[in-house]
Design an enzyme around this catalytic site. Structure first.
Site, mmCIF file in Angstrom:
data_model
loop_
_atom_site.group_PDB
_atom_site.id
_atom_site.type_symbol
_atom_site.label_atom_id
_atom_site.label_comp_id
_atom_site.label_asym_id
_atom_site.label_seq_id
_atom_site.Cartn_x
_atom_site.Cartn_y
_atom_site.Cartn_z
ATOM 1 N N LYS A 1 14.391 -8.221 -3.787
ATOM 2 C CA LYS A 1 14.090 -7.163 -4.765
ATOM 3 C C LYS A 1 15.134 -7.103 -5.859
ATOM 4 O O LYS A 1 14.818 -6.722 -6.988
ATOM 5 C CB LYS A 1 13.938 -5.801 -4.066
ATOM 6 C CG LYS A 1 12.662 -5.725 -3.242
ATOM 7 C CD LYS A 1 12.047 -4.334 -3.178
ATOM 8 C CE LYS A 1 10.685 -4.409 -2.495
ATOM 9 N NZ LYS A 1 10.109 -3.114 -2.167
ATOM 10 N N LYS B 1 2.234 -13.904 0.305
ATOM 11 C CA LYS B 1 1.659 -12.725 0.953
ATOM 12 C C LYS B 1 0.812 -11.916 -0.040
ATOM 13 O O LYS B 1 1.170 -11.814 -1.214
ATOM 14 C CB LYS B 1 2.843 -11.888 1.480
ATOM 15 C CG LYS B 1 2.514 -10.500 1.963
ATOM 16 C CD LYS B 1 3.780 -9.780 2.398
ATOM 17 C CE LYS B 1 4.096 -8.640 1.428
ATOM 18 N NZ LYS B 1 4.568 -7.422 2.072
ATOM 19 N N LYS C 1 0.423 -5.567 -3.123
ATOM 20 C CA LYS C 1 -0.160 -4.645 -4.093
ATOM 21 C C LYS C 1 0.568 -4.694 -5.426
ATOM 22 O O LYS C 1 0.041 -4.232 -6.428
ATOM 23 C CB LYS C 1 -0.225 -3.208 -3.549
ATOM 24 C CG LYS C 1 1.074 -2.626 -2.992
ATOM 25 C CD LYS C 1 0.871 -1.165 -2.558
ATOM 26 C CE LYS C 1 1.406 -0.797 -1.201
ATOM 27 N NZ LYS C 1 2.847 -0.820 -1.026
HETATM 28 P P1 ATP Z 1 4.746 -4.230 -2.313
HETATM 29 O O1 ATP Z 1 3.592 -5.080 -2.735
HETATM 30 O O2 ATP Z 1 4.973 -3.056 -3.212
HETATM 31 O O3 ATP Z 1 5.985 -5.022 -1.989
HETATM 32 P P2 ATP Z 1 3.565 -4.083 0.255
HETATM 33 O O4 ATP Z 1 2.126 -4.240 -0.101
HETATM 34 O O5 ATP Z 1 4.289 -5.231 0.854
HETATM 35 O O6 ATP Z 1 4.355 -3.523 -0.975
HETATM 36 P P3 ATP Z 1 4.781 -2.060 1.985
HETATM 37 O O7 ATP Z 1 4.673 -0.617 1.658
HETATM 38 O O8 ATP Z 1 6.082 -2.709 1.780
HETATM 39 O O9 ATP Z 1 3.608 -2.825 1.235
HETATM 40 O O10 ATP Z 1 4.326 -2.326 3.492
HETATM 41 C C1 ATP Z 1 3.589 -1.455 4.271
HETATM 42 C C2 ATP Z 1 3.159 -2.110 5.554
HETATM 43 O O11 ATP Z 1 2.123 -3.059 5.304
HETATM 44 C C3 ATP Z 1 4.286 -2.879 6.270
HETATM 45 O O12 ATP Z 1 4.252 -2.612 7.655
HETATM 46 C C4 ATP Z 1 3.962 -4.324 5.972
HETATM 47 O O13 ATP Z 1 4.436 -5.173 6.984
HETATM 48 C C5 ATP Z 1 2.430 -4.317 5.894
HETATM 49 N N1 ATP Z 1 1.927 -5.381 4.997
HETATM 50 C C6 ATP Z 1 2.148 -5.471 3.665
HETATM 51 N N2 ATP Z 1 1.512 -6.541 3.136
HETATM 52 C C7 ATP Z 1 0.870 -7.169 4.162
HETATM 53 C C8 ATP Z 1 0.042 -8.355 4.257
HETATM 54 N N3 ATP Z 1 -0.237 -9.085 3.208
HETATM 55 N N4 ATP Z 1 -0.451 -8.690 5.473
HETATM 56 C C9 ATP Z 1 -0.176 -7.928 6.562
HETATM 57 N N5 ATP Z 1 0.599 -6.819 6.536
HETATM 58 C C10 ATP Z 1 1.127 -6.420 5.359
#
Ligand code: ATP
Ligand code: LTN
Length: 335
Positions: free
Chosen positions: A118, A200, A203
């Site tokens: 980050k 991955k 969002k």
């Molecule tokens: P950002 O895109 O803003 O980095 P994010 O989509 O990774 O955020 P977080 O709020 O960091 O979301 O994560 C929330 C939960 O969702 C965590 O437990 C994370 O492990 C899970 N998660 C996020 N993206 C995925 C994915 N692509 N597949 C499975 N689990 C996910």
């Protein structure tokens, strides 16, 4: 036999209100949270303080915080069974995080890959909060003596740090904190980007075709699935060299319960077009009831805020006791 009922293990987890949840958030986190409620005592939190480590527009953050809570309710968190609250509504998290920060080493925070990632991504805002993020996350967990923390693999390192800090505190003062274990669900599938299947699904991706949002309508879901990157051999099979098809298969498998072998058989001799439509259909079917609930809950501000108020009050009752105990142990005067 013991005449005392065994206490259910306690679960705590959080999600940041940084945007609308994706299919990845749903399969990897949100969906499992609802199903854990029967067997565990669950506390779920919208981690608004954590999201401030990256610049947020205040009005958007306010809106997204309520949207996140509404989505968690719509996806099956029952506020009569579990506690749902907003992190900043329980001041004990911040109070404990200071004490834990003073028991966390610069060196261990420097090793966190999320911090490195980050700070590279937001080079113009490498703030102290981004660095101490894991100490606040440790406080979120330890303040409730949570036994288990359901998270995706990306959060495992933060959880190990929480355990280390808890153990250090326990050794230095006296046994205080439960050492939390990560809880990686049965369907711990990591959902990948539909456009770059080696990344991955996230969002915060700048390409909207790379993710499916939990609020996307049926046409959008179908379009995004149809545009998903696959390969040129036209065979629905998982494996090396086929990351796009494998990812679509894990989505389909997670949502329908079918195994990879079932799926290979189901689409034998058919092209990707039919398969993609089926994947889209499984997503649409999974999201349809959630979206209807979500719209209903979000429109009922009084209900939503009421749930969050009660959640915060109940969480504070547990957390305040822990803070008082810790403050006393470290030598802060109590009047
Ligand atoms: P950002 O895109 O803003 O980095 P994010 O989509 O990774 O955020 P977080 O709020 O960091 O979301 O994560 C929330 C939960 O969702 C965590 O437990 C994370 O492990 C899970 N998660 C996020 N993206 C995925 C994915 N692509 N597949 C499975 N689990 C996910
Ligand atoms: N860092 C987590 C969100 C989070 C969390 C927590 C998860 C904040 N506090 C406590 C589990 C327990 C993330 O998923 N990005």
């Amino acid at each position: 036999m013991s005449d005392q009922m065994e206490r259910k293990k306690r679960i705590l987890s959080g999600i940041q209100p940084t945007g609308t949840f994706t299919l990845g958030n749903y399969i990897g986190a949100v969906r499992n949270w609802g199903s854990l409620q029967e067997d565990f005592e669950c506390l779920y939190m919208v981690a608004d303080l954590h999201s401030l480590t990256v610049r947020q527009e205040p009005a958007a953050l306010r809106r997204q915080t309520r949207e996140a809570a509404a989505m968690l309710l719509a996806a099956g968190i029952d506020p009569k069974v579990s506690l749902l609250f907003v992190q900043s509504h329980v001041p004990a998290h911040v109070q404990l995080s200071w004490i834990l920060s003073c028991n966390t080493q610069f060196g261990e925070l420097s090793r966190m890959t999320q911090f490195k990632d980050k700070s590279a991504k937001h080079a113009d805002n490498v703030n102290a909060g981004l660095f101490t993020y894991p100490a606040l996350m440790a406080a979120d967990i330890l303040v409730y003596n949570a036994d288990l923390v359901p998270v995706g693999v990306d959060q495992k390192q933060h959880l190990e740090l929480a355990r280390n800090v808890a153990q250090r505190f326990n050794n230095l003062y006296s046994p205080t904190f439960t050492l939390p274990e990560p809880y990686i669900g049965k369907t711990g599938a990591k959902i990948m980007s539909l456009q770059e299947p080696d990344k991955k699904m996230s969002k915060s991706d700048s390409n909207a075709n790379s993710f499916i949002l939990m609020t996307d309508d049926a046409d959008t879901i179908l379009r995004k699935c149809k545009r998903a990157v696959t390969d040129s051999d036209g065979v629905v099979r998982a494996g090396d060299g086929k990351p796009g098809v494998t990812n679509l298969m894990s989505i389909y498998s997670s949502l329908t319960g079918k195994t990879f072998a079932d799926i290979e058989k189901e689409f034998e001799g058919q092209g990707y077009g039919v398969f993609k439509e089926a994947v889209a259909g499984s997503v649409i079917d999974a999201f349809r009831p959630i979206q209807a609930e979500y719209a209903r809950i979000l429109a009922d501000r009084e209900y939503l805020d009421g749930v969050l108020k009660e959640g915060a009050a109940a969480a504070s009752r547990i957390a305040d006791r822990m803070v008082a105990k810790v403050y006393k142990k470290v030598g802060l005067v109590q009047l």
